[in-house]
Design a protein around this motif. Structure first.
Motif, PDB file in Angstrom:
ATOM      1  N   ARG A 154       0.816  -1.227   0.000  1.00  0.00           N
ATOM      2  CA  ARG A 154       0.000   0.000   0.000  1.00  0.00           C
ATOM      3  C   ARG A 154       0.843   1.268   0.000  1.00  0.00           C
ATOM      4  O   ARG A 154       1.605   1.473  -0.903  1.00  0.00           O
TER       5      ARG A 154
ATOM      6  N   ASN B 225      -8.056   0.309   9.757  1.00  0.00           N
ATOM      7  CA  ASN B 225      -9.419   0.842   9.740  1.00  0.00           C
ATOM      8  C   ASN B 225     -10.445  -0.232  10.089  1.00  0.00           C
ATOM      9  O   ASN B 225     -11.520   0.066  10.619  1.00  0.00           O
ATOM     10  N   ALA B 226     -10.124  -1.484   9.791  1.00  0.00           N
ATOM     11  CA  ALA B 226     -11.010  -2.573  10.197  1.00  0.00           C
ATOM     12  C   ALA B 226     -11.120  -2.586  11.727  1.00  0.00           C
ATOM     13  O   ALA B 226     -12.210  -2.729  12.291  1.00  0.00           O
TER      14      ALA B 226
ATOM     15  N   ILE C 250     -14.302  -4.996   1.569  1.00  0.00           N
ATOM     16  CA  ILE C 250     -12.975  -4.519   1.182  1.00  0.00           C
ATOM     17  C   ILE C 250     -12.107  -5.761   1.067  1.00  0.00           C
ATOM     18  O   ILE C 250     -12.306  -6.713   1.816  1.00  0.00           O
TER      19      ILE C 250
ATOM     20  N   SER D  57     -15.886   2.908  -1.034  1.00  0.00           N
ATOM     21  CA  SER D  57     -14.590   3.366  -1.534  1.00  0.00           C
ATOM     22  C   SER D  57     -14.064   2.552  -2.707  1.00  0.00           C
ATOM     23  O   SER D  57     -13.195   3.029  -3.423  1.00  0.00           O
TER      24      SER D  57
ATOM     25  N   ASP E 183     -17.644   5.778   8.154  1.00  0.00           N
ATOM     26  CA  ASP E 183     -16.447   5.027   7.763  1.00  0.00           C
ATOM     27  C   ASP E 183     -16.010   5.564   6.406  1.00  0.00           C
ATOM     28  O   ASP E 183     -16.595   5.253   5.377  1.00  0.00           O
TER      29      ASP E 183
ATOM     30  N   GLY F  27     -12.937   5.335   4.947  1.00  0.00           N
ATOM     31  CA  GLY F  27     -12.037   4.511   4.131  1.00  0.00           C
ATOM     32  C   GLY F  27     -10.674   5.130   3.914  1.00  0.00           C
ATOM     33  O   GLY F  27      -9.737   4.857   4.648  1.00  0.00           O
TER      34      GLY F  27
ATOM     35  N   SER G 223      -8.319   4.827   7.170  1.00  0.00           N
ATOM     36  CA  SER G 223      -7.049   4.087   7.155  1.00  0.00           C
ATOM     37  C   SER G 223      -5.868   5.040   7.219  1.00  0.00           C
ATOM     38  O   SER G 223      -5.929   6.148   6.705  1.00  0.00           O
TER      39      SER G 223
ATOM     40  N   LYS H  93      -3.879   4.462   3.263  1.00  0.00           N
ATOM     41  CA  LYS H  93      -4.470   4.687   1.935  1.00  0.00           C
ATOM     42  C   LYS H  93      -4.078   6.108   1.510  1.00  0.00           C
ATOM     43  O   LYS H  93      -2.913   6.427   1.496  1.00  0.00           O
TER      44      LYS H  93
END
Ligand SMILES: *Cc1c(COP(=O)(O)O)cnc(C)c1O
Length: 464
Positions: A97, A153-154, A180, A228, A258, A260, A291, A294
Motif C-alpha cells: 500500500r 481501519n477494520a 474490502i 470506496s 467510515d 475509508g 485508514s 491509503k
C-alpha cells in the motif's frame, strides 16, 4: 547399483571450507550453510540413484561448489523485501500500500531502537498515555475534538461499533454494505462487534425516511460507509452525512462515518473525487474512521476522530488494548500528520500524494528517460512504445478516478511478455509489471527516479 558413483560426491566438511562458500558465513549461520550443502548433495544423490549411471554424477567438484553457491545466494534472499512497482497502481495492496514519507521513516528508526517517552511524561516523571502524542496533532490538523489510532481501519470500525453499539442496533444503507479486499465486510465486522445490523433501503436507493422508520429506543448509531471501491451509478439515491446528522440530532443518536481512504487534501484537480476527512467532520459526523495507509499516505493504522464523549468510550473499551498500535506506528503516524501542516509541501513529501499529483510532463520525461536507458543498455533488442493509459489509484480507493498515466510497452521478438515479467520478478529486487494484450507494460507513475536505471539494467541482464 555401483555405490562408487555416490562416493564421487564431495564431503560436507570439505565444501564448508571452500572460500566461496565460507564467504556466506558473514550473512548466514554455519549450520544453515551446512544444511543447504546437505540439501544440494541429497538432490544429487537422488538423481544418481534414479539414473543409476555416470550421466548424473556431477561433472566436477567445482560444479558442485557452484550449485551450492547458487542455492545459498537464493536462500539469503528475504521473503519480505523491497520491490519496484512498475504497475502504476499507487496504493498496491499486495506491494505494501502506501510508501511513507522520509520523515516518517526517520521517525520510526529514531524511536524503534532506543527507549522513548511512549507512556512516560518527563515533566511529571509519571506514567503517560500513548494516545497523547498522536491525539494532539491529529486534533490540530483535522480540527476534531478527539482522536485515537488503532491497528487499521477494520480495527477502528470494530472498536467503534463495539464501544457504541454492542447489544444495540446500528442502521446502515443496503447500498453501503461493502466488502474490502481481504475479508473485511461490514455485516460481518458488525456481527463480531456485537452490534446488530439494521439494513435499510435498497442497493441503488436509500431515502432519509428509510433510516427514520427504523429508529427506536435501541438504536445506537446511524452509520454511513463510503463505497470506496465501487460506485453505484444510474437511478440512485443516497443520504448524505449532513442529512443523517440532522436526523441523528432529532433523536439524539450519533452518526458514524467510515470514510475509508483518509484523504486530507483536495485532489479534484488531479482527477480524484473522494470525500476528505474534513468533509466528513464538516458535514457533522460524530465519529469519522479512516485508514492510515491509503490516501493519507502513512503507515498501516486506523484513525478515529470525532466527539470526545464517543472517543472516551472507545479509549477505555477492553478492545482498545487488543487493537492498539506500537511505538513505530505511532511515530510514523505522528510524522505523517506533521507533513500536513503545509498543504502544498505535503504533496511533495508524502509519496502517495506526490505520485498522484505528478504532472504529465514529468511522467513523460520519466518515460522517455527509461526508454533511453533501455536502449543504451540493450541496443535495439526491445521494441519500445510510449503511450497514455488510464491509471488507477488502487487499494480500493477512488474507483472512478480519471488518472492519465504514461506507460512504456516493451516487447521482445523472442521472449514472451509473460516470460519477461517472470524474469523481472526474480532475484533480490523484484520488478513488478503489468501485462496487457500480450505486451509488457511499464507504468512510470509509481517508479522512483533512481529505479529507472535499475529496470534497464535488469532487462539487459535478462537478454544476456
Ligand atoms: C479500506 C477500508 C476499510 C478497511 O481499512 P483497513 O485499513 O484496510 O483495515 C474499511 N472501510 C472502508 C470504507 C475502506 O475503504
Amino acid at each position: 547399483m555401483d555405490s562408487n558413483l555416490l562416493r564421487k560426491l564431495p564431503k560436507v566438511d570439505d565444501l564448508l571450507n571452500e572460500t566461496e562458500i565460507q564467504s556466506f558465513e558473514r550473512e548466514l549461520p554455519r549450520e544453515v550453510i551446512a544444511d543447504k550443502i546437505r540439501e544440494v548433495l541429497d538432490e544429487k544423490r537422488k538423481s544418481i540413484l534414479l539414473s543409476k549411471d555416470e550421466t548424473s554424477v556431477p561433472q566436477s567438484y567445482e560444479s558442485v561448489v557452484l550449485d551450492i553457491v547458487a542455492a545459498l545466494s537464493l536462500s539469503k534472499i528475504k521473503t519480505l523485501r523491497r520491490t519496484i512497482n512498475a504497475t502504476g497502481v499507487v496504493l498496491h495492496t499486495n506491494l505494501g500500500r502506501a510508501n511513507i514519507s522520509a520523515k516518517a521513516v526517520n521517525a520510526i528508526s529514531e524511536i524503534a531502537g532506543r527507549y522513548s517517552t511512549l507512556e512516560y511524561d518527563p515533566d511529571t516523571g509519571k506514567r503517560g498515555s500513548r494516545h497523547t502524542h498522536t491525539e494532539e496533532i491529529i486534533k490540530k490538523i483535522t480540527g476534531a475534538e478527539a482522536a485515537m489510532v488503532v491497528n487499521n481501519n477494520a480495527a477502528a470500525t470494530m472498536l467503534c461499533l463495539a464501544a457504541l453499539g454492542r447489544n444495540r442496533e446500528v442502521i446502515v444503507s443496503r447500498g453501503e454494505l461493502v466488502e474490502i479486499g481481504g475479508s473485511f465486510r461490514i455485516p460481518e465486522i458488525m456481527q463480531e462487534s456485537g452490534a446488530a445490523l439494521v439494513e435499510v433501503g435498497t442497493t441503488n436507493k436509500t431515502h432519509l425516511s428509510d433510516y427514520e422508520s427504523k429508529i427506536n429506543e435501541n438504536t445506537a448509531a446511524l452509520m454511513k460507509v463510503h463505497t470506496s471501491n465501487y460506485e453505484i451509478i444510474g437511478f440512485t439515491e443516497t443520504v448524505s452525512v449532513a442529512e443523517l446528522k440532522e436526523l441523528g440530532k432529532k433523536h439524539n443518536i450519533p452518526v458514524i462515518f467510515d470514510l475509508g481512504s483518509g484523504l486530507m487534501t483536495d485532489l479534484k484537480a488531479y482527477g480524484i473525487y473522494e470525500p476528505t476527512v474534513f468533509d466528513g467532520l464538516k458535514e457533522g459526523a460524530d465519529v469519522v474512521l479512516f485508514s492510515g495507509d491509503k490516501l493519507l499516505g502513512g503507515p498501516q493504522a486506523g484513525v478515529i476522530v470525532g466527539k470526545k464523549e464517543y472517543l472516551d468510550l472507545m479509549k477505555v473499551h477492553p478492545l482498545a488494548r487488543v487493537l492498539r498500535v506500537d511505538k513505530m506506528t505511532l511515530a510514523a503516524i505522528l510524522a505523517t500528520f506533521e507533513e500536513y501542516y503545509d498543504a502544498e509541501e505535503c504533496k511533495k513529501n508524502i509519496p502517495v500524494l506526490s505520485m498522484l499529483t505528478t504532472d504529465r510532463d514529468t511522467l513523460k520525461c520519466r518515460a522517455e528517460y527509461l526508454a533511453q536507458q533501455i536502449r543504451d543498455k540493450c541496443g535495439d533488442e526491445f521494441t519500445i512504445k510510449i503511450m497514455t493509459e488510464k491509471g488507477m489509484v488502487g487499494g480500493g480507493s477512488a474507483p472512478s478516478a480519471v488518472l492519465e498515466n504514461i506507460v512504456l510497452t516493451v516487447t521482445h521478438p523472442k521472449i514472451s511478455a509473460n516470460k519477461l515479467a517472470q524474469s523481472l520478478r526474480q532475484g533480490e529486487l523484484p520488478i513488478i509489471v503489468r501485462i496487457h494484450d500480450d505486451k509488457m507494460i511499464l507504468d512510470v507513475r509509481t517508479i522512483f527516479d533512481e529505479e529507472l536505471i535499475m529496470i534497464a539494467q535488469k532487462l539487459s541482464d535478462i537478454i544476456a
